[in-house]
Design a protein around this motif. Structure first.
Motif, PDB file in Angstrom:
ATOM      1  N   ASP A  53      22.078  14.808  19.745  1.00  0.00           N
ATOM      2  CA  ASP A  53      20.836  14.420  19.076  1.00  0.00           C
ATOM      3  C   ASP A  53      19.817  13.991  20.119  1.00  0.00           C
ATOM      4  O   ASP A  53      20.179  13.532  21.222  1.00  0.00           O
ATOM      5  CB  ASP A  53      21.073  13.271  18.091  1.00  0.00           C
ATOM      6  CG  ASP A  53      19.863  13.029  17.202  1.00  0.00           C
ATOM      7  OD1 ASP A  53      19.153  14.008  16.908  1.00  0.00           O
ATOM      8  OD2 ASP A  53      19.610  11.879  16.830  1.00  0.00           O
ATOM      9  N   HIS A  55      16.375  11.560  20.105  1.00  0.00           N
ATOM     10  CA  HIS A  55      15.685  10.571  19.282  1.00  0.00           C
ATOM     11  C   HIS A  55      14.510   9.997  20.066  1.00  0.00           C
ATOM     12  O   HIS A  55      14.698   9.396  21.142  1.00  0.00           O
ATOM     13  CB  HIS A  55      16.668   9.452  18.893  1.00  0.00           C
ATOM     14  CG  HIS A  55      16.044   8.319  18.158  1.00  0.00           C
ATOM     15  ND1 HIS A  55      16.528   7.031  18.192  1.00  0.00           N
ATOM     16  CD2 HIS A  55      14.940   8.274  17.361  1.00  0.00           C
ATOM     17  CE1 HIS A  55      15.779   6.249  17.455  1.00  0.00           C
ATOM     18  NE2 HIS A  55      14.806   6.982  16.950  1.00  0.00           N
ATOM     19  N   ASN A  64      14.004  12.771  13.597  1.00  0.00           N
ATOM     20  CA  ASN A  64      13.735  11.718  14.574  1.00  0.00           C
ATOM     21  C   ASN A  64      13.228  12.258  15.896  1.00  0.00           C
ATOM     22  O   ASN A  64      13.215  11.550  16.898  1.00  0.00           O
ATOM     23  CB  ASN A  64      14.996  10.884  14.814  1.00  0.00           C
ATOM     24  CG  ASN A  64      16.134  11.719  15.391  1.00  0.00           C
ATOM     25  OD1 ASN A  64      16.051  12.938  15.468  1.00  0.00           O
ATOM     26  ND2 ASN A  64      17.202  11.043  15.788  1.00  0.00           N
ATOM     27  N   GLN A 111      17.071   7.979  11.923  1.00  0.00           N
ATOM     28  CA  GLN A 111      16.549   7.978  13.280  1.00  0.00           C
ATOM     29  C   GLN A 111      17.668   7.957  14.318  1.00  0.00           C
ATOM     30  O   GLN A 111      17.604   8.647  15.322  1.00  0.00           O
ATOM     31  CB  GLN A 111      15.643   6.749  13.484  1.00  0.00           C
ATOM     32  CG  GLN A 111      14.442   6.699  12.565  1.00  0.00           C
ATOM     33  CD  GLN A 111      13.484   7.839  12.790  1.00  0.00           C
ATOM     34  OE1 GLN A 111      13.119   8.147  13.929  1.00  0.00           O
ATOM     35  NE2 GLN A 111      13.063   8.497  11.725  1.00  0.00           N
ATOM     36  N   ASN A 112      18.677   7.148  14.067  1.00  0.00           N
ATOM     37  CA  ASN A 112      19.774   7.025  15.023  1.00  0.00           C
ATOM     38  C   ASN A 112      21.084   7.019  14.255  1.00  0.00           C
ATOM     39  O   ASN A 112      21.408   6.053  13.574  1.00  0.00           O
ATOM     40  CB  ASN A 112      19.620   5.734  15.841  1.00  0.00           C
ATOM     41  CG  ASN A 112      20.718   5.588  16.878  1.00  0.00           C
ATOM     42  OD1 ASN A 112      21.607   6.420  16.986  1.00  0.00           O
ATOM     43  ND2 ASN A 112      20.645   4.523  17.661  1.00  0.00           N
TER      44      ASN A 112
END
Length: 772
Positions: A229, A231, A319, A691-692
């Motif tokens: 990911d 972010h 995100n 977002q996380n």
């Protein structure tokens, strides 16, 4: 003593042997000693009279009788209870936040269904097989199921079939504290926590959990090593900056799972790329700082975005962007002050403008006129010529405010320069004329474009300057207007104005225009009129103008400095005069306010709109219109609902998309359309689940260590067996007594008969052997 449990068809029973002494134990002990002494005497007596076998038989019978008597005195009691077995409780806590709905990267690697979520893995672990954790724990504990996201909530076993991961945020420590508070009366033997470790709450709860002496076994879901990911975690940028001044924008990125990769990061303004930086990802770091330099070239409200293009395998893509507003303003308020002669009024007016650090003042004072005789060449004069052509044809639009103070234009520039000033005000500029012998009609402005833009009509004759002491009296509009509001309290404001000294001269104008707002009038009569306007303002086109019909306000500066040891009121008057003319945002007549600086996604955005008349009283008859623009760029009208307060309206709309919403409001006030400053409303997914969502097994290990528990990864083949978890939690069952009865030996008839039988047999034996 000797508790025993047995199960029958009628239930579970427990028996216990008790000693309910008839006499004190000391007395019973003395009796036992006496009985032993008697047995010894009997043994010695019989040893001379009968054989050994008879002697032993008689002593045993006598001893058995003594023992039975002591047994009656000790009164052993068999207590039999029908009991209900109460198992110790064990809390099984399951994470149901949004991050648990994400599929694991290991699914594809292990040939599993790619759509299998983290929550599915947790449920499969809990329920699979006859010896599943739930079945095993149910044999040894009273299992209490909980789900949690921002808080813990009880969960029933049937609910596991339809359980969904839809919590907007995760607070692990806060949820565990809630669980402890709800079970304060009967604390569980332990907690089995299944989570990916995502946590967006406070970290202070760990101290409380440590002191609670409750072991927490944490089962980590997901694989941090394979998580991918990008972010955009945060952006640091000033909300207000100035034109042509460089601005530093610093973005913080969290990157998981893309080692040895170069990732471009783009800064955009209104969808157009402004700058690009590249991040070199290394295996040793997950947090990166990216810095952009922005040079604002336009004034206004702008929306910027830091973004990273989605990459293959990313768990989340929402995100990858972070939107933020920047307001660009002039670094200085540029004021052009033109004065006809060096006077006290010019000196203190210039000082007042220079005292404000936000004002960039350019002033010209006429020290000699074209008709003055000078006996030296023009090139040798130290005085610079008045650059009228450049100022009033080329540079006019670069000024925010133009002030003519006791200045007559007639000797310095042609008529069309005045038309340029009129056009400048009509397009949004600001103009003020301050009185004196060379101002208003006496300065030749009657019938010019300047009179057209001023809030007063001049007298036809040029003799309008009158040297008569007059005190300026505020009108009701002046008591409320931001220019003349020198104190927040109305009574204190009126007292301050009444204390100001008289003005030695005024410019007598014909009248104020119908569309003007008169803020101050003279204290005496002139030409049959009860008062004469001394301070008036109005709007012309998109701009504003002011007329101050006196050149003796400098006396207020002297008086205040002498009486109050401060000239703050004079400086405040000049500052507010300039701020109102240039349409300072704080003095807008249409104002938008929000109930919060940031709203969570899915909530309702609320706020108010206030509309004021020209005299800054609430505009009771105004009808505003509002336009809302969503983060996706879609514009839509927004309803404004009147409140109980005059001139106040309420707005509300659903925060369905994350990002910046822009709100514009217009209102017609006195046949003039006024606009509020555009309001940017930030809507964010404050919970952070979108977002996380990186698995945080380190936090789960920390929670287990702090509480005396243990940690294991759910996908670890070497995870501890269930039997070891049962042994780890321990805990003894409790029993609730349903029925109870007691069997006492002293109440037993066979015991009494046995004592008599022993004595009777002994008597018979003694008789037979001839001892009687």
């Amino acid at each position: 003593m000797f508790p025993m449990l047995w199960q029958t068809k009628s239930g579970l029973f427990r028996s216990t042997l008790l000693w309910e002494y008839t006499l004190p134990l000391v007395v019973i002990g003395l009796l036992a000693a006496g009985f032993i002494f008697l047995i010894i005497l009997q043994w010695r007596d019989l040893s001379r009279r009968v054989g050994t076998g008879t002697r032993w038989g008689l002593c045993v019978l006598r001893g058995l009788a003594y023992v039975l008597i002591l047994l009656i005195l000790l009164n052993p009691t068999l207590m039999i209870q029908k009991v209900l077995r109460l198992l110790p409780s064990l809390a099984v806590v399951l994470d149901t936040s949004n991050s648990m709905a994400l599929p694991d990267a290991q699914n594809r690697e292990q040939g599993q269904d790619p759509s299998t979520s983290r929550l599915d893995h947790a449920l499969k672990y809990l329920r699979t097989g006859p010896d599943s954790p739930l079945e095993t724990f149910a044999k040894n504990y009273q299992v209490k199921l909980y789900q949690f996201d921002e808080t813990a909530r009880p969960l029933s076993a049937p609910d596991l079939e339809t359980l969904e991961a839809n919590g907007h945020t995760t607070d692990i420590t806060g949820s565990l504290i809630t669980l402890l508070e709800e079970n304060r009366a009967t604390p569980p033997a332990g907690v089995l926590l299944l989570s990916d470790g995502g946590h967006h709450g406070s970290e202070t709860g760990l101290d409380y959990l440590r002191q609670a002496n409750l072991p927490v076994v944490t089962a980590g879901i997901g694989q941090p090593e394979t998580y991918q990911d990008i972010h955009v975690a945060s952006v640091q940028a000033p909300s207000l900056t100035f034109l042509h001044y460089p601005v530093t924008v610093q973005a913080t990125l969290h990157i998981w799972g893309y080692p040895n990769t170069r990732i471009p990061v783009v800064l955009k303004r209104a969808g157009r790329a402004v700058s690009t930086q590249t991040v070199q990802v290394t295996p040793a770091a997950s947090e990166y700082q990216v810095t952009f330099e922005v040079l604002p070239e336009d004034i206004g409200e702008f929306t910027y975005t830091v973004s990273v293009a989605p990459r293959l395998g990313e768990a989340l893509t929402d995100n990858n962007t972070k939107t933020f507003p920047i307001s660009v303003a002039r670094d200085k308020i540029r004021v052009l002050l033109v004065c006809g002669s060096p006077t006290w009024n010019y000196r203190f007016l210039r000082q007042a403008f220079k005292h404000d650090p936000s004002v960039d003042l350019i002033s010209f004072v006429i020290l000699r006129t074209p008709s003055d005789v000078v006996n030296v060449p023009e090139s040798q004069l130290s005085l610079i010529p008045f650059p009228t052509r450049r100022l009033f044809t080329q540079e006019l639009h670069n000024f925010d405010l133009i002030v003519f103070e006791n200045f007559s234009f007639q000797s310095y520039f042609p008529w069309y320069y005045l038309e340029n000033v009129r056009n400048y005000v009509r397009d949004g500029g600001a103009f003020a004329m301050i009185g004196g012998r060379l101002a208003f009609a006496q300065g030749g402005y009657a019938g010019t474009p300047i009179e057209e833009i001023l809030p007063v009509t001049m007298r036809p004759d040029r003799n309008d300057y009158r040297a008569l002491p007059q005190r300026m009296v505020l009108t009701p509009e002046g008591m409320r207007h931001p220019i003349t509001r020198l104190a927040s309290d109305p009574q204190e404001n009126e007292r301050v104005w009444q204390s100001l000294t008289d003005l030695d001269a005024i410019n007598l104008v014909a009248r104020a225009k119908p569309e003007a707002t008169v803020l101050g009038v003279s204290s005496g009569r002139f030409a049959g009129s009860p008062t004469a306007p001394l301070l008036a303002v109005q709007r012309f086109g998109k701009g504003r103008t002011l007329a101050l019909m006196t050149d003796y306000t400098w006396k207020w500066n002297f008086q205040m400095a002498g009486q109050l040891d401060s000239n703050q009121y004079y400086l405040q008057f000049i500052r507010q005069l300039g701020r109102w003319l240039i349409r300072d945002p704080g003095l807008k007549q249409v104002r938008i306010m929000a109930d919060a600086t940031e709203f969570p996604l899915g909530s309702e955005v609320t706020g108010t709109v206030k509309i004021l008349q020209d005299d800054y009283q609430p505009a009771a008859q105004a009808t505003p219109t509002a336009q809302l623009q969503t983060p996706s760029g879609i514009g839509q009208p927004l309803s404004l609902v009147p409140t109980q307060n005059p001139g106040e309206f309420e707005y509300r709309f659903g925060a369905d998309d994350a990002g910046l919403y822009s709100l514009d409001v217009k209102a017609d006030i006195g046949h003039t359309t006024h606009e509020a400053n555009r309001l940017l409303l930030r809507v964010s997914n404050l919970g952070g689940e979108q977002q996380n969502a990186a698995p945080n097994h380190a936090l789960l290990k920390d929670i287990a260590d702090q509480t005396g528990g243990t940690f294991f990864a759910l996908d670890d083949p070497a995870r501890p067996p269930l039997s070891s978890l049962v042994d780890f939690f321990g805990g003894q069952p409790d029993y609730k007594v349903l029925e109870e009865y007691r069997q006492r030996i002293r109440e037993s008839f066979p015991v009494l008969m046995l004592i008599l039988a022993c004595l009777a047999v002994e008597w018979w034996w003694r008789r037979r052997v001839g001892l009687f």
